[in-house]
Scaffold this motif. Structure first.
Motif, PDB file in Angstrom:
ATOM      1  N   ASP A   1       0.840  -1.198   0.000  1.00 26.13           N
ATOM      2  CA  ASP A   1       0.000   0.000   0.000  1.00 26.13           C
ATOM      3  C   ASP A   1       0.874   1.247   0.000  1.00 26.13           C
ATOM      4  O   ASP A   1       0.544   2.251  -0.642  1.00 26.13           O
ATOM      5  CB  ASP A   1      -0.925  -0.007   1.214  1.00 26.13           C
ATOM      6  CG  ASP A   1      -1.872   1.182   1.227  1.00 26.13           C
ATOM      7  OD1 ASP A   1      -2.568   1.387   0.215  1.00 26.13           O
ATOM      8  OD2 ASP A   1      -1.908   1.908   2.234  1.00 26.13           O
TER       9      ASP A   1
ATOM     10  N   SER B   1       0.219   7.795   5.585  1.00 27.00           N
ATOM     11  CA  SER B   1      -0.957   8.664   5.541  1.00 27.00           C
ATOM     12  C   SER B   1      -0.573  10.134   5.397  1.00 27.00           C
ATOM     13  O   SER B   1      -1.405  10.952   4.991  1.00 27.00           O
ATOM     14  CB  SER B   1      -1.796   8.479   6.807  1.00 27.00           C
ATOM     15  OG  SER B   1      -2.233   7.149   6.944  1.00 27.00           O
TER      16      SER B   1
ATOM     17  N   ASN C   1     -12.079  -4.464  -2.520  1.00 24.49           N
ATOM     18  CA  ASN C   1     -11.310  -3.406  -1.865  1.00 24.49           C
ATOM     19  C   ASN C   1     -10.363  -2.772  -2.876  1.00 24.49           C
ATOM     20  O   ASN C   1      -9.149  -2.917  -2.798  1.00 24.49           O
ATOM     21  CB  ASN C   1     -10.539  -4.000  -0.679  1.00 24.49           C
ATOM     22  CG  ASN C   1      -9.837  -2.957   0.165  1.00 24.49           C
ATOM     23  OD1 ASN C   1     -10.116  -1.763   0.068  1.00 24.49           O
ATOM     24  ND2 ASN C   1      -8.912  -3.399   0.992  1.00 24.49           N
TER      25      ASN C   1
ATOM     26  N   SER D   1      -9.405   0.182  -3.412  1.00 18.96           N
ATOM     27  CA  SER D   1      -8.490   1.213  -2.918  1.00 18.96           C
ATOM     28  C   SER D   1      -7.430   0.650  -1.985  1.00 18.96           C
ATOM     29  O   SER D   1      -6.597   1.397  -1.473  1.00 18.96           O
ATOM     30  CB  SER D   1      -9.278   2.311  -2.192  1.00 18.96           C
ATOM     31  OG  SER D   1     -10.195   2.940  -3.058  1.00 18.96           O
TER      32      SER D   1
ATOM     33  N   GLU E   1      -7.610  -0.348   1.045  1.00 17.89           N
ATOM     34  CA  GLU E   1      -7.655   0.237   2.376  1.00 17.89           C
ATOM     35  C   GLU E   1      -7.569  -0.860   3.441  1.00 17.89           C
ATOM     36  O   GLU E   1      -7.781  -2.036   3.170  1.00 17.89           O
ATOM     37  CB  GLU E   1      -8.939   1.054   2.558  1.00 17.89           C
ATOM     38  CG  GLU E   1      -9.078   2.223   1.598  1.00 17.89           C
ATOM     39  CD  GLU E   1      -8.071   3.345   1.829  1.00 17.89           C
ATOM     40  OE1 GLU E   1      -7.225   3.216   2.737  1.00 17.89           O
ATOM     41  OE2 GLU E   1      -8.124   4.351   1.100  1.00 17.89           O
TER      42      GLU E   1
ATOM     43  N   TRP F   1      -8.183   5.664   6.343  1.00 19.83           N
ATOM     44  CA  TRP F   1      -8.612   5.614   4.942  1.00 19.83           C
ATOM     45  C   TRP F   1      -8.619   7.007   4.329  1.00 19.83           C
ATOM     46  O   TRP F   1      -8.819   8.013   5.016  1.00 19.83           O
ATOM     47  CB  TRP F   1     -10.024   5.049   4.832  1.00 19.83           C
ATOM     48  CG  TRP F   1     -10.165   3.586   5.076  1.00 19.83           C
ATOM     49  CD1 TRP F   1      -9.308   2.775   5.763  1.00 19.83           C
ATOM     50  CD2 TRP F   1     -11.251   2.760   4.660  1.00 19.83           C
ATOM     51  NE1 TRP F   1      -9.789   1.494   5.798  1.00 19.83           N
ATOM     52  CE2 TRP F   1     -10.987   1.452   5.132  1.00 19.83           C
ATOM     53  CE3 TRP F   1     -12.416   2.985   3.949  1.00 19.83           C
ATOM     54  CZ2 TRP F   1     -11.849   0.392   4.900  1.00 19.83           C
ATOM     55  CZ3 TRP F   1     -13.282   1.925   3.720  1.00 19.83           C
ATOM     56  CH2 TRP F   1     -12.996   0.646   4.186  1.00 19.83           C
ATOM     57  N   ASP F   2      -8.426   7.035   3.024  1.00 13.84           N
ATOM     58  CA  ASP F   2      -8.637   8.279   2.294  1.00 13.84           C
ATOM     59  C   ASP F   2     -10.135   8.569   2.231  1.00 13.84           C
ATOM     60  O   ASP F   2     -10.945   7.641   2.095  1.00 13.84           O
ATOM     61  CB  ASP F   2      -8.084   8.173   0.875  1.00 13.84           C
ATOM     62  CG  ASP F   2      -6.568   8.111   0.849  1.00 13.84           C
ATOM     63  OD1 ASP F   2      -5.945   8.701   1.743  1.00 13.84           O
ATOM     64  OD2 ASP F   2      -6.014   7.470  -0.068  1.00 13.84           O
TER      65      ASP F   2
ATOM     66  N   SER G   1     -13.092   6.632   0.194  1.00 14.39           N
ATOM     67  CA  SER G   1     -12.682   5.269  -0.141  1.00 14.39           C
ATOM     68  C   SER G   1     -13.747   4.281   0.321  1.00 14.39           C
ATOM     69  O   SER G   1     -14.420   4.496   1.333  1.00 14.39           O
ATOM     70  CB  SER G   1     -11.345   4.927   0.516  1.00 14.39           C
ATOM     71  OG  SER G   1     -10.307   5.671  -0.057  1.00 14.39           O
TER      72      SER G   1
END
Length: 688
Positions: free
Chosen positions: A48, A127, A424, A426, A428, A462-463, A466
């Protein structure tokens, strides 16, 4: 402008030669961002990090330098696994003070004043990489740096010409750093399928990139003291590239060079990626074959019929007589075809025999190569691979007439669930968590209620916007009547403005269409008070439960249920104790909200509580179907009655009751509305 001319000298065995070139910009510019990412092949979430880093570079073309440093325990190889470490990584890691992986530094700058640091050092969680880069890219740089590089294919000598031009006065000295990077290195990587499946190669291995292999200027760079405005530093570095490092081969056409200039061994002022040219012997032709795919993906989950298909583009000015294409399904055995006579700038689409996918999540990876030709070399291998994206398939045949899932049979961190698939895209963080305290985790993770395990959607990291979905396979509801769905959940906002969302949906046509049976968001979803300073780990009192009437799906032989979470800037969401059967208590079922909250009973037409969050006062608006005695009470999070609002007879029609919240402390409260026949519970948050 004056030139800094240097005589030939030797530093650490590297020849530095004066070179009067002018390819560096002499105009004042903003800083470029240099992300040094600390990673390792056994780090689950590092893929990620790789994905986020690449997205950062893609979003800021030409302004971001990526350097992946394999270092630490997660990079130490086991058994026959490759060793991607270098002699330089440990010192860079140690001065960054990182505490977890993946981590990284942006320009080796300390962002502790913004609260983005790991441990008071320069290392930051992934992040915050975007935030740190945004800060750097908006700062003026007093120096520009650029490089031009050449590799002699026969002698394996790398020559790097570096220029740094000062548009303003710098400090008394700067350190010039030249990093040799390698891309397209196949190797193992924990977490690849969950967090960066696009980088999985047809072989099933992971495609590692931007990997630090050598520092031509030593650990902390070559020092220059000519740092006054108008000065241009010019120097040439050479390095004879060995066959391998730690047994990992140096592939000449997968190498690149990054340069950056720092104040000592910390604060990087700016950096850039070097151009790369090659000196070739007679008879060698360089080509560039690119792979892509536009294969048709099934329209619904129950259709496993696919035809793998690859498109090959010859991006070079020379024709290619023969080439090889292949695909691999889920890391299995390659299926190969041979192509012939692809003209310059031409493309060809090559289908493979059709296949049927079994139930599960699948990835089809494609590759094109020059079929081991001796005189033709594809020197741009970064575009040789493509993939289908994750294809999720489910059997159209139901696996049972009821189902329960308490997540008890899985390890903490697991994301593969029986009779379910995780969607999923993205990548996350969402997986099973355990309330057990073990290993490096010294606190309960919040999986309370009726068991030690639960599913977590870690919204906190998380963004925004998302999504992730846990989808349960087909269940047969055709035999029993009165079917229902029960689950428990816990969630906290980070602030009262967050709008995290949980939706539960059902489908009778293999996912072609969906019917929403539950949806809550923001304060209505939260079961605890907002928490912005740390991850939310619920205690038993934070859990709530929902009973949903699935009677509309009685008689259906194939019903899929999915739990879809959408991040809205808030804190973590947990759910557990999922049960789908005809024994779920439906005496007071959940009913979807449409404007006023609709209530499924004989007394209330609708009920609404506003404002939410409340400050000094809140209102309960009731729409009565008929006259009844109504009691309204407010309870806090531990069930204590904090206010008895009213106990009156209300006639049919609309009524508004007032709740004085001026003396309430901040937190989550529950309004219970009773009659002799029915009851409603509404949640609201008080802020001050």
């Amino acid at each position: 402008m004056k030139k800094l001319l240097l005589s030939i000298i030797m530093i650490s065995g590297v020849c530095l030669i004066a070179n009067a070139q002018t390819f560096v910009s002499t105009t004042a510019e903003m800083k470029n961002a240099v992300l040094e990412e600390f990673t390792g092949i056994y780090c689950t979430y590092c893929p990620d990090g790789h994905k986020r880093a690449q997205q950062l570079a893609d979003d800021n073309p030409g302004d971001v330098v990526l350097i992946n440093i394999h270092v630490g325990g997660y990079a130490a190889p086991s058994g026959s696994d490759p060793d991607f470490r270098t002699p330089f990584g440990t010192a860079i890691k140690d001065q960054a003070l990182l505490t977890g992986y993946p981590s990284g530094t942006i320009n080796r700058h300390n962002f502790s004043s913004q609260g983005w640091d790991d441990n008071g050092g320069t290392a930051m969680s992934r992040s915050y990489w975007d935030d740190g880069a945004a800060v750097m890219l908006l700062e003026s740089s007093y120096v520009n740096i650029a490089a031009e590089s050449t590799i002699d294919y026969t002698t394996r000598v790398l020559t790097v010409n570096v220029e740094a031009h000062y548009t303003a006065n710098g400090p008394s000295s700067n350190n010039i750093n030249v990093a040799l990077l390698q891309h397209n290195i196949a190797g193992p990587q924990t977490g690849a399928s969950s967090y960066n499946p696009d980088q999985i190669l047809p072989s099933g291995e992971y495609n590692h990139g931007h990997m630090l292999r050598h520092m031509l200027t030593g650990q902390w760079g070559a020092v220059t003291t000519a740092t006054t405005s108008g000065t241009t530093y010019t120097q040439t570095f050479t390095y004879t590239i060995p066959a391998d490092l730690n047994g990992v081969a140096y592939e000449l056409f997968d190498l690149s060079v990054a340069v950056f200039i720092a104040e000592g061994q910390q604060e990087i002022i700016s950096g850039s990626n070097s151009s790369m040219d090659y000196i070739l012997p007679p008879g060698i032709t360089l080509v560039d074959l690119g792979a892509s795919t536009n294969m048709t993906v099934p329209a619904d989950y129950c259709d496993g019929n696919v035809t793998p298909e690859i498109t090959v583009m010859n991006n070079s000015t020379s024709s290619v007589d023969t080439f090889e294409v292949s695909y691999v399904l889920d890391g299995g055995t390659p299926v190969t075809l041979v192509g012939n006579n692809l003209a310059a700038s031409a493309s060809v689409t090559m289908p493979f025999p059709a296949i049927v996918l079994a139930s599960g999540s699948h990835l089809i990876s494609y590759n094109v190569n020059t079929d081991n030709a001796v005189s033709i070399i594809d020197n741009i291998s970064s575009n040789n691979n493509a993939n289908s994206g994750v294809i999720n398939t489910i059997s159209p045949v139901a696996f049972g007439q009821s189902h329960s899932e308490g997540f008890e049979s899985y390890n903490s961190g697991g994301s593969v669930i029986n009779n379910a698939i995780l969607i999923n895209s993205s990548s996350e963080n969402t997986y099973v968590v355990s309330n057990a305290v073990s290993g490096n985790v010294t606190w309960p993770l919040g999986a309370f209620e009726n068991s030690d395990m639960a599913w977590r959607m870690r919204f906190y990291s998380w963004d925004p916007a998302s999504e992730a979905t846990l989808l349960f396979e087909n269940i047969d509801l055709s035999t029993n009547t009165g079917n229902g769905l029960r689950f428990s959940y816990a969630q906290a906002q980070a602030s009262t403005s967050n709008v995290d969302k949980l939706e539960v949906m059902a489908s009778t046509d293999c996912g072609a269409t969906w019917t929403t049976v539950y949806i809550e968001q923001g304060a209505a979803l939260a079961t605890s008070t907002p928490l912005s300073s740390a991850y939310f780990y619920p205690v038993a009192a934070d859990w709530d439960s929902v009973n949903i009437d699935l009677g509309a799906f009685d008689g259906q032989s194939s019903v899929m249920i999915q739990f879809k979470g959408t991040a809205g800037g808030g804190n973590n969401l947990y759910f557990d104790d999922i049960a789908i059967s005809n024994t779920v208590d439906l005496s007071n079922p959940y009913v979807l909200s449409t404007g006023l909250a609709e209530v499924s009973n004989s007394i209330f037409e609708a009920a609404e509580l506003y404002p939410n969050p409340a400050n000094e006062v809140a209102f309960v608006k009731l729409q009565m179907k008929k006259s009844a005695e109504v009691k309204v009470e407010v309870r806090n999070m531990i069930g204590q009655v904090v206010d008895l609002v009213s106990s009156v007879v209300l006639s049919a029609g609309s009524h508004t009751l007032t709740i004085d919240t001026s003396e309430f402390g901040e937190g989550l409260y529950f309004v219970n509305i009773y009659t002799g026949e029915d009851s409603i519970t509404k949640k609201f948050v008080v802020t001050k």
